[in-house]
Enzyme design. Structure first.
Site, PDB file in Angstrom:
ATOM      1  N   ARG A  83       0.859  -1.188   0.000  1.00  0.00           N
ATOM      2  CA  ARG A  83       0.000   0.000   0.000  1.00  0.00           C
ATOM      3  C   ARG A  83       0.893   1.235   0.000  1.00  0.00           C
ATOM      4  O   ARG A  83       1.994   1.214   0.556  1.00  0.00           O
ATOM      5  CB  ARG A  83      -0.929   0.003   1.204  1.00  0.00           C
ATOM      6  CG  ARG A  83      -0.238   0.146   2.544  1.00  0.00           C
ATOM      7  CD  ARG A  83      -1.243   0.376   3.641  1.00  0.00           C
ATOM      8  NE  ARG A  83      -2.070  -0.788   3.895  1.00  0.00           N
ATOM      9  CZ  ARG A  83      -3.183  -0.758   4.617  1.00  0.00           C
ATOM     10  NH1 ARG A  83      -3.629   0.386   5.123  1.00  0.00           N
ATOM     11  NH2 ARG A  83      -3.880  -1.854   4.844  1.00  0.00           N
ATOM     12  N   ASP A 117       0.647   5.512   0.808  1.00  0.00           N
ATOM     13  CA  ASP A 117      -0.198   6.487   1.483  1.00  0.00           C
ATOM     14  C   ASP A 117      -0.669   7.570   0.517  1.00  0.00           C
ATOM     15  O   ASP A 117      -0.173   7.691  -0.611  1.00  0.00           O
ATOM     16  CB  ASP A 117       0.568   7.137   2.638  1.00  0.00           C
ATOM     17  CG  ASP A 117       0.817   6.168   3.782  1.00  0.00           C
ATOM     18  OD1 ASP A 117       0.046   5.191   3.921  1.00  0.00           O
ATOM     19  OD2 ASP A 117       1.781   6.373   4.542  1.00  0.00           O
ATOM     20  N   TYR A 154      12.540   2.334  -2.573  1.00  0.00           N
ATOM     21  CA  TYR A 154      11.884   3.637  -2.584  1.00  0.00           C
ATOM     22  C   TYR A 154      12.912   4.718  -2.822  1.00  0.00           C
ATOM     23  O   TYR A 154      14.106   4.559  -2.504  1.00  0.00           O
ATOM     24  CB  TYR A 154      11.213   3.925  -1.237  1.00  0.00           C
ATOM     25  CG  TYR A 154       9.905   3.216  -0.995  1.00  0.00           C
ATOM     26  CD1 TYR A 154       8.688   3.836  -1.307  1.00  0.00           C
ATOM     27  CD2 TYR A 154       9.870   1.946  -0.434  1.00  0.00           C
ATOM     28  CE1 TYR A 154       7.478   3.195  -1.058  1.00  0.00           C
ATOM     29  CE2 TYR A 154       8.668   1.303  -0.178  1.00  0.00           C
ATOM     30  CZ  TYR A 154       7.476   1.927  -0.504  1.00  0.00           C
ATOM     31  OH  TYR A 154       6.290   1.293  -0.255  1.00  0.00           O
ATOM     32  N   ARG A 187       9.362   7.556   5.261  1.00  0.00           N
ATOM     33  CA  ARG A 187       9.190   8.978   5.584  1.00  0.00           C
ATOM     34  C   ARG A 187       9.691   9.302   6.985  1.00  0.00           C
ATOM     35  O   ARG A 187      10.251  10.373   7.235  1.00  0.00           O
ATOM     36  CB  ARG A 187       7.729   9.369   5.414  1.00  0.00           C
ATOM     37  CG  ARG A 187       7.279   9.362   3.948  1.00  0.00           C
ATOM     38  CD  ARG A 187       5.770   9.344   3.813  1.00  0.00           C
ATOM     39  NE  ARG A 187       5.170  10.545   4.386  1.00  0.00           N
ATOM     40  CZ  ARG A 187       3.866  10.682   4.576  1.00  0.00           C
ATOM     41  NH1 ARG A 187       3.040   9.680   4.269  1.00  0.00           N
ATOM     42  NH2 ARG A 187       3.384  11.797   5.079  1.00  0.00           N
TER      43      ARG A 187
END
Length: 250
Positions: free
Chosen positions: A52, A54, A114, A199
């Site tokens: 998933r 965000d 990422y 993050r």
């Protein structure tokens, strides 16, 4: 009925979406994809994603799987253009391909990567696609700190609270910053990631770059296994899922 499983490779700009996963009262990437697939193939289609993302997070590479009834492999492969015509412009299917009936977009992934993008000066072309950050950073110190992440496995300190994961252990294989023209990109790869992990890590490494904490404090943060000790989560706009590895996908 003949049911076959297919993988979908796609990319999306997440700015307008409340993340990947279908949710009530919110527009998501999965919702838009399933709607387009269902219309094109003239049957209900429910995809399952590799993970998933965000709200506001992007993906330059994302995989999902779906099961189709009475659709030939050739018809599915050739459906890319038609499905794209039904999708909003920020979502693009790259390819559709047949896989084994047991193949799983989430559980069969062996690694993910990422990137987090910064830019240092106002740039209208990077709006919602990179984080404008104006403070001076010590990139060398941040890279030294990032390297320390590879020596740990429990990343509870960087996980969103009250998640349903069985473990907060992850194996990070690379984590580093590289300077670009007018900006900075942080790359991180691991076998799995926790919710909000990247993050939160970037927000903590920025404290290193600003000389607000040192390596010893970073280690204390990780070993505390307490999210409140780590830095704030950086904005979603700079985060991209860029690579997912499967043993059976080229």
């Amino acid at each position: 009925m003949n049911t076959q499983r297919f993988f979908i490779e796609l990319a999306y700009d997440g700015t307008a979406y409340h993340g990947w996963q279908t949710q009530p009262n919110a527009v998501t990437v999965q919702q838009e994809l399933d709607k387009a697939l269902s219309v094109f193939f003239r049957q209900p289609v429910e995809s399952l994603g590799c993970g998933r993302t965000d709200a506001g997070v992007h993906a330059s590479q994302f995989f999902a799987h779906m099961d189709l009834q009475d659709v030939t492999e050739a018809a599915a492969i050739n459906a890319v253009g038609g499905v794209n015509a039904l999708l909003p412009y920020p979502i693009a299917v790259k390819r559709i391909f047949k896989v084994a009936d047991t193949a799983h977009a989430r559980f069969d992934a062996t690694a993910r990567s990422y990137e987090y993008h910064f830019h240092f000066h106002k740039d209208p072309f990077k709006l919602n696609r990179s984080w404008l950050y104006k403070a001076k950073l010590d990139i060398g110190a941040m890279n030294e700190a990032a390297a320390q992440l590879l020596t740990y496995t429990d990343f509870t300190s960087f996980s969103k609270s009250n998640t349903s994961t069985a473990t907060n252990n992850c194996k990070i294989t690379q984590a580093y910053f590289r300077e670009t023209e007018g900006g900075l990109i942080f790359t991180i790869s691991a076998d799995r990631f926790l919710r909000n992990m990247v993050r939160a890590i970037v927000g903590t490494l920025i404290l290193i770059g600003r000389k607000e904490i040192g390596l010893a404090q970073l280690k204390e943060i990780i070993e505390s296994k307490n999210r409140s000790n780590a830095g704030q989560s950086v904005p979603a706009c700079g985060l991209y899922l860029v690579n997912i590895i499967y043993p059976f996908v080229n």
